[in-house]
Design an enzyme around this catalytic site. Structure first.
Site, PDB file in Angstrom:
ATOM      1  N   THR A  60      21.574   4.797  26.347  1.00  0.00           N
ATOM      2  CA  THR A  60      20.844   5.858  27.035  1.00  0.00           C
ATOM      3  C   THR A  60      19.721   6.382  26.146  1.00  0.00           C
ATOM      4  O   THR A  60      19.954   6.793  25.015  1.00  0.00           O
ATOM      5  CB  THR A  60      21.792   7.016  27.399  1.00  0.00           C
TER       6      THR A  60
ATOM      7  N   CYS B 285      28.191  11.626  26.876  1.00  0.00           N
ATOM      8  CA  CYS B 285      27.096  11.492  27.841  1.00  0.00           C
ATOM      9  C   CYS B 285      26.534  12.804  28.377  1.00  0.00           C
ATOM     10  O   CYS B 285      25.396  13.162  28.085  1.00  0.00           O
ATOM     11  CB  CYS B 285      27.563  10.628  29.014  1.00  0.00           C
TER      12      CYS B 285
ATOM     13  N   THR C  18      23.722   6.560  21.323  1.00  0.00           N
ATOM     14  CA  THR C  18      22.490   7.332  21.112  1.00  0.00           C
ATOM     15  C   THR C  18      22.891   8.810  21.078  1.00  0.00           C
ATOM     16  O   THR C  18      22.804   9.515  22.079  1.00  0.00           O
ATOM     17  CB  THR C  18      21.464   7.069  22.231  1.00  0.00           C
TER      18      THR C  18
ATOM     19  N   ASP D  24      29.374  -6.145  15.839  1.00  0.00           N
ATOM     20  CA  ASP D  24      29.419  -4.732  15.467  1.00  0.00           C
ATOM     21  C   ASP D  24      29.399  -4.655  13.941  1.00  0.00           C
ATOM     22  O   ASP D  24      30.003  -5.498  13.267  1.00  0.00           O
ATOM     23  CB  ASP D  24      30.672  -4.059  16.025  1.00  0.00           C
TER      24      ASP D  24
ATOM     25  N   VAL E 296      31.219   0.790  25.928  1.00  0.00           N
ATOM     26  CA  VAL E 296      30.257   0.125  26.808  1.00  0.00           C
ATOM     27  C   VAL E 296      30.172  -1.362  26.493  1.00  0.00           C
ATOM     28  O   VAL E 296      30.328  -2.216  27.366  1.00  0.00           O
ATOM     29  CB  VAL E 296      28.853   0.761  26.681  1.00  0.00           C
TER      30      VAL E 296
END
Length: 305
Positions: free
Chosen positions: A117, A257, A82, A32, A13
């Site tokens: 998310t 996801c 997440t 990162d 992402v």
């Protein structure tokens, strides 16, 4: 104002977003904590295969794992995973860790936008207080929050970042205008202004929950038709001739996801005293398909031996 942007989290992402923003905003930083990943990116290697070596080598994006490189940032975008734990409970450690990193360099006038998310409320009720505690600044006065859910489909070279309508939200109109302005420069498909951060968070988490439930229905139908000696594909082909039949197919559900996001929605629902029946039933069925497929493959292998 001219934004100086940092993207925190360079996965499937964050990395494409960082490169897209770097083309429009000189001085954009990609951060990162994984030093091995940073070394690979400097060599032109993206382990997610979302961007090419040429994309990395021709970009002005500053790729770093040093928090010192996050000074003077006016807009942070947090795009970290997440996940869920072994008991299917949301694991907030990555997003909380990223928030603490941002808090350590946060300056007055900054907007922090989350793309990860989450369940409705995490941005304002969990991340905001962490930023306040670490930075000593006041949310809503010294810094503002925003949320713009990611819609990246890993491996999809057709529906790329620029070609997917993006939801944007923020805690007030002034902040929303700032968030809208910089996303609008890179998103060709257009933007949708959500009424609130919680609305945007909820919209994201139900996208994959809906897909999960539809696939669960197809999987259950496939199990039934198998016992009846009917080919599921034939049934779906016949049913699909009606104009309003939704054309989903049975299959295994995994990845980052679809098999994860529903647990974020059910977790907050349970905290508010509601036990979701349909969503969790769909999750159990789809998780069970992995075992069914494994057993079927074992039987097939035994017959072929």
């Amino acid at each position: 104002m001219s934004e100086r942007i940092a993207i925190v989290g360079l996965g499937y992402v964050g990395l494409p977003l960082a490169l897209a923003l770097a083309r429009k905003f000189p001085g954009t930083v990609g951060f990162d904590i994984n030093e091995k990943k940073i070394a690979e990116l400097h060599e032109g290697i993206d382990r997610t295969h979302e961007v090419t070596t040429a994309d990395l080598q021709n970009s002005t994006l500053k790729i770093t794992s040093k928090t010192a490189d996050l000074q003077d940032i006016t807009l942070f975008i947090v795009a970290v995973p997440t996940p869920i734990d072994e008991f299917n409970n949301p694991d907030l450690r990555p997003i909380e860790g990223a928030t603490r990193t941002v808090g350590s360099v946060l300056q007055s006038g900054t907007i922090v936008v989350y793309e990860s998310t989450v369940w409705p409320g995490i941005t304002e009720d969990i991340c905001g207080p962490i930023l306040e505690k670490i930075s000593g600044l006041k949310q809503g006065r010294d810094f503002k929050l925003g949320y713009s859910p990611e819609r990246i489909n890993p491996g999809d070279k057709l529906h790329t970042l620029e070609k997917i309508v993006k939801i944007v939200s923020a805690e007030d109109e002034e902040s929303l205008d700032r968030v809208y302005a910089f996303y609008d420069i890179v998103i060709e498909a257009g933007l949708h202004r959500a009424n609130s951060i919680k609305v945007a968070e909820a919209a994201k988490v139900i996208e994959n929950t809906q897909r999960d439930l539809n696939i669960a229905l197809m999987n259950e139908l496939a199990l039934i038709f198998d016992k009846l000696g009917i080919r599921t594909r034939d049934v779906l082909e016949a049913a699909g001739t009606k104009w309003n039949f939704l054309k989903f197919s049975p299959g295994l559900v995994g990845g980052h996801c679809i098999g994860v996001d529903p647990y974020y929605l059910t977790a907050i629902a349970q905290k508010h005293g509601y036990h979701p029946h349909l969503i969790l039933a769909g999750r159990r069925l789809n998780d069970g398909m992995v075992l069914i497929s494994h057993n079927a493959l074992s039987k097939y292998s035994a017959r072929m031996a």
